[in-house]
Design a protein around this motif. Structure first.
Motif, PDB file in Angstrom:
ATOM      1  N   HIS A   1       0.822  -1.213   0.000  1.00  0.00           N
ATOM      2  CA  HIS A   1       0.000   0.000   0.000  1.00  0.00           C
ATOM      3  C   HIS A   1       0.862   1.273   0.000  1.00  0.00           C
ATOM      4  O   HIS A   1       0.631   2.193  -0.785  1.00  0.00           O
ATOM      5  CB  HIS A   1      -0.910  -0.029   1.235  1.00  0.00           C
TER       6      HIS A   1
ATOM      7  N   HIS B   1      -3.676   9.268   0.814  1.00  0.00           N
ATOM      8  CA  HIS B   1      -2.835   8.239   1.433  1.00  0.00           C
ATOM      9  C   HIS B   1      -1.933   8.838   2.512  1.00  0.00           C
ATOM     10  O   HIS B   1      -1.692   8.212   3.533  1.00  0.00           O
ATOM     11  CB  HIS B   1      -1.996   7.518   0.368  1.00  0.00           C
TER      12      HIS B   1
ATOM     13  N   TYR C   1     -13.133   6.742   0.276  1.00  0.00           N
ATOM     14  CA  TYR C   1     -12.738   6.980   1.667  1.00  0.00           C
ATOM     15  C   TYR C   1     -13.947   7.482   2.460  1.00  0.00           C
ATOM     16  O   TYR C   1     -14.826   8.147   1.902  1.00  0.00           O
ATOM     17  CB  TYR C   1     -11.681   8.083   1.745  1.00  0.00           C
TER      18      TYR C   1
ATOM     19  N   ASP D   1      -9.228   4.579   4.380  1.00  0.00           N
ATOM     20  CA  ASP D   1      -9.115   4.050   3.013  1.00  0.00           C
ATOM     21  C   ASP D   1      -9.999   2.812   2.900  1.00  0.00           C
ATOM     22  O   ASP D   1      -9.786   1.817   3.606  1.00  0.00           O
ATOM     23  CB  ASP D   1      -7.641   3.702   2.735  1.00  0.00           C
TER      24      ASP D   1
ATOM     25  N   HIS E   1      -7.680  -2.791  -1.676  1.00  0.00           N
ATOM     26  CA  HIS E   1      -6.245  -3.037  -1.463  1.00  0.00           C
ATOM     27  C   HIS E   1      -5.816  -2.723  -0.029  1.00  0.00           C
ATOM     28  O   HIS E   1      -4.789  -3.180   0.436  1.00  0.00           O
ATOM     29  CB  HIS E   1      -5.381  -2.253  -2.472  1.00  0.00           C
TER      30      HIS E   1
HETATM   31 FE   FE2 Z   1      -5.137   3.104  -0.749  1.00  0.00          FE
END
Ligand code: FE2
Length: 207
Positions: A26, A81, A129, A163, A167
């Motif tokens: 990630h 992120h 998100y 998030d 993933h």
């Molecule tokens: Fe992400």
């Protein structure tokens, strides 16, 4: 060129929340891919990297229309992120802070806030998100954003971003997204979030 943020924890210390492989892929691959693509398109535009990443949002009109979507998408991927990784903490501890006071004023208790956050998160369709944000009046809200949209695009000041792309959790939690979402609150850096809350509150008051 914009640089990657540095984290002050080791991925293995978060293993009860997320496995090292998920966090490494990630952060080292997915987050850095957004950063590299952002740097590349800006560099192609002979940009001098004079604005902060946040300031770049307000200056998007200085770039050709054909590149704006690419810039905003990758800038979103970078900033979302960075917020997510910066607010994680293996030694999480919720203290009496102005942030907690505001949570209690708004939602009655931290536990009510968490319940509301998880409810809003359950409404997210596809990837994106769930965010705790402040609006221009300093009011707290919980909002979902799709893909790599930034709450900032809508005039909000994000404090917490979870998030919810697969993933982020699938290797450890598989289809049990709810468990990942619940566990998130046990690994938050509430000092960092409080500092962000105080900084953004000052910024809003000075408008
Ligand atoms: Fe992400």
């Amino acid at each position: 060129m914009y640089k990657s943020i540095e984290l002050d924890y080791n991925f293995k210390d978060l293993e009860n929340f997320l496995d090292e492989e998920t966090l490494t892929i990630h952060f080292d691959i997915l987050y850095k891919n957004y950063l590299n693509r952002l740097n590349k398109v800006l560099d192609q535009n002979h940009y001098d990297f004079g604005y902060s990443k946040e300031e770049l949002i307000e200056h998007i009109e200085e770039f050709p229309i054909k590149d704006r979507d690419t810039i905003l998408y990758n800038l979103g991927g970078v900033l979302n992120h960075e917020r997510y990784f910066t607010i994680l903490d293996p030694h999480s501890s919720l203290k009496k802070t102005p942030f907690l006071k505001k949570i209690e004023e708004t939602y009655g208790s931290f536990s009510n806030f968490k319940e509301e956050f998880l409810k809003v998160a359950s409404y997210l369709v596809g990837s994106g998100y769930t965010n705790l944000v402040l609006d221009k009046d300093g009011k707290m809200l919980i909002i979902n954003t799709s893909n790599q949209e930034l709450p900032d695009f809508y005039g909000f000041y994000p404090l917490i971003s979870l998030d919810l792309w697969e993933h982020a959790y699938f290797l450890k939690y598989h289809q049990k997204k709810e468990e990942y979402m619940q566990n998130f609150f046990n690994y938050l850096n509430y000092d960092e979030i409080n500092a962000l809350y105080e900084e953004k509150t000052k910024e809003i008051q000075s408008l």
